[in-house]
Design a protein around this motif. Structure first.
Motif, mmCIF file in Angstrom:
data_model
loop_
_atom_site.group_PDB
_atom_site.id
_atom_site.type_symbol
_atom_site.label_atom_id
_atom_site.label_comp_id
_atom_site.label_asym_id
_atom_site.label_seq_id
_atom_site.Cartn_x
_atom_site.Cartn_y
_atom_site.Cartn_z
ATOM 1 N N PRO A 259 34.684 37.243 42.859
ATOM 2 C CA PRO A 259 35.662 36.393 42.933
ATOM 3 C C PRO A 259 36.353 36.583 44.206
ATOM 4 C CG PRO A 259 36.348 37.967 41.395
ATOM 5 C CD PRO A 259 34.987 38.553 42.041
ATOM 6 N N THR A 260 37.230 35.683 44.776
ATOM 7 C CA THR A 260 38.044 35.700 45.971
ATOM 8 C C THR A 260 39.494 36.551 45.690
ATOM 9 O OG1 THR A 260 37.362 33.463 46.514
ATOM 10 C CG2 THR A 260 39.263 34.275 47.452
ATOM 11 N N PRO A 261 39.654 37.331 46.613
ATOM 12 C CA PRO A 261 40.820 38.318 46.384
ATOM 13 C C PRO A 261 42.090 37.321 46.221
ATOM 14 C CG PRO A 261 39.494 39.002 48.161
ATOM 15 C CD PRO A 261 38.877 37.927 47.717
ATOM 16 N N GLY A 262 42.938 38.058 45.206
ATOM 17 C CA GLY A 262 44.260 37.021 45.029
ATOM 18 C C GLY A 262 44.058 36.015 44.259
ATOM 19 N N SER A 263 42.714 35.854 43.504
ATOM 20 C CA SER A 263 42.636 34.421 42.758
ATOM 21 C C SER A 263 42.651 34.726 41.251
ATOM 22 C CB SER A 263 41.284 33.912 43.075
ATOM 23 O OG SER A 263 40.332 34.735 42.794
ATOM 24 N N LYS A 264 42.699 33.669 40.371
ATOM 25 C CA LYS A 264 42.828 33.848 39.064
ATOM 26 C C LYS A 264 41.578 34.564 38.408
ATOM 27 C CE LYS A 264 43.553 31.208 34.586
ATOM 28 N NZ LYS A 264 43.255 29.824 34.323
ATOM 29 N N ALA A 265 40.553 34.290 39.125
ATOM 30 C CA ALA A 265 39.157 34.748 38.552
ATOM 31 C C ALA A 265 39.073 36.525 38.950
ATOM 32 C CB ALA A 265 38.010 34.064 39.496
ATOM 33 N N GLN A 266 39.586 36.841 40.259
ATOM 34 C CA GLN A 266 39.569 38.255 40.620
ATOM 35 C C GLN A 266 40.713 38.925 39.462
ATOM 36 O OE1 GLN A 266 41.987 39.822 43.693
ATOM 37 N NE2 GLN A 266 40.534 41.191 44.217
ATOM 38 N N ASP A 267 41.487 38.492 38.846
ATOM 39 C CA ASP A 267 42.554 39.115 37.547
ATOM 40 C C ASP A 267 41.574 39.047 36.523
ATOM 41 O OD1 ASP A 267 44.383 40.179 36.499
ATOM 42 O OD2 ASP A 267 45.573 38.149 36.040
ATOM 43 N N GLN A 268 40.830 38.213 36.300
ATOM 44 C CA GLN A 268 39.867 38.374 34.837
ATOM 45 C C GLN A 268 38.790 39.374 35.434
ATOM 46 O OE1 GLN A 268 38.922 34.076 34.365
ATOM 47 N NE2 GLN A 268 40.626 33.384 33.655
ATOM 48 N N TYR A 269 38.418 39.306 36.368
ATOM 49 C CA TYR A 269 37.251 40.183 36.647
ATOM 50 C C TYR A 269 37.312 41.592 36.648
ATOM 51 C CZ TYR A 269 33.373 42.465 39.348
ATOM 52 O OH TYR A 269 32.551 43.444 39.598
ATOM 53 N N LEU A 270 38.741 41.899 37.399
ATOM 54 C CA LEU A 270 39.078 43.256 37.412
ATOM 55 C C LEU A 270 39.738 43.730 35.876
ATOM 56 C CD1 LEU A 270 41.033 43.501 40.869
ATOM 57 C CD2 LEU A 270 38.939 44.438 40.064
ATOM 58 N N GLY A 271 40.026 42.776 35.102
ATOM 59 C CA GLY A 271 40.274 43.023 33.777
ATOM 60 C C GLY A 271 39.170 43.548 32.944
ATOM 61 N N ILE A 305 46.945 42.159 42.209
ATOM 62 C CA ILE A 305 46.111 42.348 41.104
ATOM 63 C C ILE A 305 45.208 43.619 41.170
ATOM 64 C CG2 ILE A 305 44.054 41.140 40.290
ATOM 65 C CD1 ILE A 305 45.021 38.357 41.173
ATOM 66 N N GLU A 306 45.093 43.916 42.463
ATOM 67 C CA GLU A 306 44.208 45.143 42.851
ATOM 68 C C GLU A 306 45.017 46.177 42.498
ATOM 69 O OE1 GLU A 306 41.376 43.095 46.378
ATOM 70 O OE2 GLU A 306 43.358 44.217 46.846
ATOM 71 N N ARG A 307 46.338 46.145 42.934
ATOM 72 C CA ARG A 307 47.351 47.271 42.623
ATOM 73 C C ARG A 307 47.392 47.782 41.167
ATOM 74 N NH1 ARG A 307 50.102 45.530 47.539
ATOM 75 N NH2 ARG A 307 51.380 44.261 46.206
ATOM 76 N N LYS A 308 47.460 46.461 40.348
ATOM 77 C CA LYS A 308 47.326 46.648 38.879
ATOM 78 C C LYS A 308 46.400 47.165 38.282
ATOM 79 C CE LYS A 308 47.228 43.411 35.022
ATOM 80 N NZ LYS A 308 47.230 41.994 34.433
ATOM 81 N N PHE A 309 44.923 47.041 38.998
ATOM 82 C CA PHE A 309 43.924 47.621 38.458
ATOM 83 C C PHE A 309 43.876 48.933 38.625
ATOM 84 C CE2 PHE A 309 39.643 49.056 40.069
ATOM 85 C CZ PHE A 309 38.856 49.088 38.602
ATOM 86 N N ILE A 310 44.391 49.483 39.793
ATOM 87 C CA ILE A 310 44.435 51.073 40.396
ATOM 88 C C ILE A 310 45.479 51.544 39.480
ATOM 89 C CG2 ILE A 310 45.116 52.588 42.146
ATOM 90 C CD1 ILE A 310 42.554 51.354 42.604
ATOM 91 N N THR A 311 46.538 50.881 39.095
ATOM 92 C CA THR A 311 47.698 51.693 38.200
ATOM 93 C C THR A 311 47.040 51.639 36.747
ATOM 94 O OG1 THR A 311 49.342 50.460 39.533
ATOM 95 C CG2 THR A 311 49.847 51.390 37.121
ATOM 96 N N GLY A 312 45.953 50.779 36.371
ATOM 97 C CA GLY A 312 45.207 50.955 34.971
ATOM 98 C C GLY A 312 44.484 52.143 34.898
#
Length: 420
Positions: A259-271, A305-312
């Motif tokens: 997915p494109t960085p910063g998109s809704k799809a990236q949030d779902q993918y990293l989740g 979104i990426e910082r949220k993933f690293i924190t997770g």
């Protein structure tokens, strides 16, 4: 349309040859004169063309990624030259030239398919006119004219007259119903494909001319194909509907996997990726490791979104490594807990009544601890204590006084000794 198709007549021979080869295969299964044999031949032609265009599609993805990387710079140009649209456009074009980015890259697959599209149109028009073309001889021509797809001849059009449709062995109602349904499906698939790109795979925090271009294409392309579709033979509608479905599926795969960085799809993918790491304790798959590797390499330039993933990951006691793997880390847990403590919300401010009640209860508790038998009420106030000894028999200067009429209820601020 016939004039445009004739410009690509040099491709009609290879296109007709491919269709005939597929027809031999499917004709042995479904029968040479059936719509299934000829319809699946056209579908197979689409699949073959799209496989050959995969390198072009990869180039399109890379160009789209470059456009996303340039979003912050494009936003800065917009803010700097917001009052000068001409200068803004010039700076945008200069940025595209310096980075080698083509904002029209999303149109490349359509442009590359155009010669094959018009060549197929030319072949089907010749079949409708009972003319031999390419490698299609008279026997194959007769077989193609007998082929019907859901009751509509392969070469029939929505705007054909009743006499022409009857000559192909069909009714005008069947032809118009089938072609209308296929035109709607073709336009709807085109719109859904573009809308999926705009709503899921685009960073909506940045507004650029590229975004406006994509939004415009989302409405223009389906409208164009709906208007042009009434002049397409049924075989061409099969071709275009198949290529739209292929594009939609191909795009869904790219959005889910890259997915494109910063998109809704990236949030779902990293989740989903975080959930997978939680279950297995590791990053599985080369593509996922490359994703983590890119996020680590960004450092402080990561998006929310990426910082949220690293924190997770840190909350799980894991730290992402430069090679895309994760390892156990005690410091990651401490950093996650420290960050959570800093983000903890402050307690809500109490109301005035609650503050007065709490102060009165605290004052009563202090009097109880000093051993005095008489409790202090909320209407009493304490006078400032004097260090000098007080004579016996006289009431202490700190004795409670009843609140005067009209005086504010609750604990009162003690007066200064000089104002006593």
């Amino acid at each position: 349309m016939d004039t445009i198709a004739s410009l690509f007549s040099f491709i009609t021979w290879p296109v007709s040859w491919v269709i005939v080869q597929f027809h031999k295969l499917y004709g042995a299964i479904f029968g040479p004169d059936t719509g299934w044999a000829w319809g699946l031949s056209i579908v197979s032609l689409v699949v073959l063309i799209r496989i050959c265009l995969v390198p072009l599609f990869v180039k399109q993805i890379k160009s789209t990624r470059n456009m996303q990387v340039l979003q912050p710079k494009m936003k800065a140009i917009q803010e700097r030259y917001k009052s000068d649209k001409q200068r803004q456009s010039e700076e945008m074009m200069k940025l595209y030239k310096e980075t080698g980015t083509n904002p029209l890259s999303s149109c490349l697959p359509i442009l590359a398919q155009s010669p094959f599209f018009f060549a197929l149109y030319h072949v089907l028009s010749a079949i409708a006119s009972n003319k031999k073309i390419g490698v299609i001889d008279q026997s194959l021509l007769d077989s193609a004219r007998q082929a019907h797809i859901f009751g509509a001849p392969l070469a029939a059009k929505f705007m054909d007259s009743a006499d022409k449709v009857e000559a192909l062995g069909a009714s005008l109602l069947d032809v118009r119903v089938v072609t209308a349904v296929m035109i709607v499906m073709m336009s709807a698939s085109q719109f859904f494909t573009q809308r999926q790109l705009m709503t899921k795979n685009v960073d909506l925090t940045v507004k650029t001319p590229y975004m406006q271009q994509q939004k415009m294409l989302m409405y223009i392309f389906p409208l164009i194909f709906a208007v042009m579709g009434i002049n397409f033979p049924v075989g061409v509608l099969v071709y275009w509907l198949t290529t739209n479905v292929w594009t939609m599926g191909q795009q869904m795969y790219v959005i889910n996997q890259n997915p494109t960085p910063g998109s809704k799809a990236q949030d779902q993918y990293l989740g989903r990726l975080l959930k997978s790491v939680t279950t297995h304790g590791e990053v599985r798959g080369r593509t996922k490791r490359n994703t983590v590797k890119r996020i680590v390499s960004k450092g402080p330039d990561r998006n929310d979104i990426e910082r949220k993933f690293i924190t997770g990951l840190a909350k799980l006691g894991l730290a992402a490594q430069e090679d895309g793997t994760v390892e156990k880390s005690d410091t990651a847990v401490a950093d996650a807990e420290g960050g959570a403590a800093q983000r903890r919300q402050q307690p809500k401010r109490q109301t005035k009544a609650k503050r007065h009640t709490g102060a009165a209860q605290q004052g009563g508790a202090k009097d109880g601890d000093s051993g005095e038998s008489e409790p202090t009420t909320s209407l009493q106030k304490k006078a400032p204590q004097d260090d000098k000894p007080k004579p016996a028999g006289k009431p202490a200067s700190g004795a409670s006084r009843q609140a005067k009429s009209g005086q504010r209820k609750g604990p009162q601020r003690p007066k200064h000794p000089s104002k006593k």
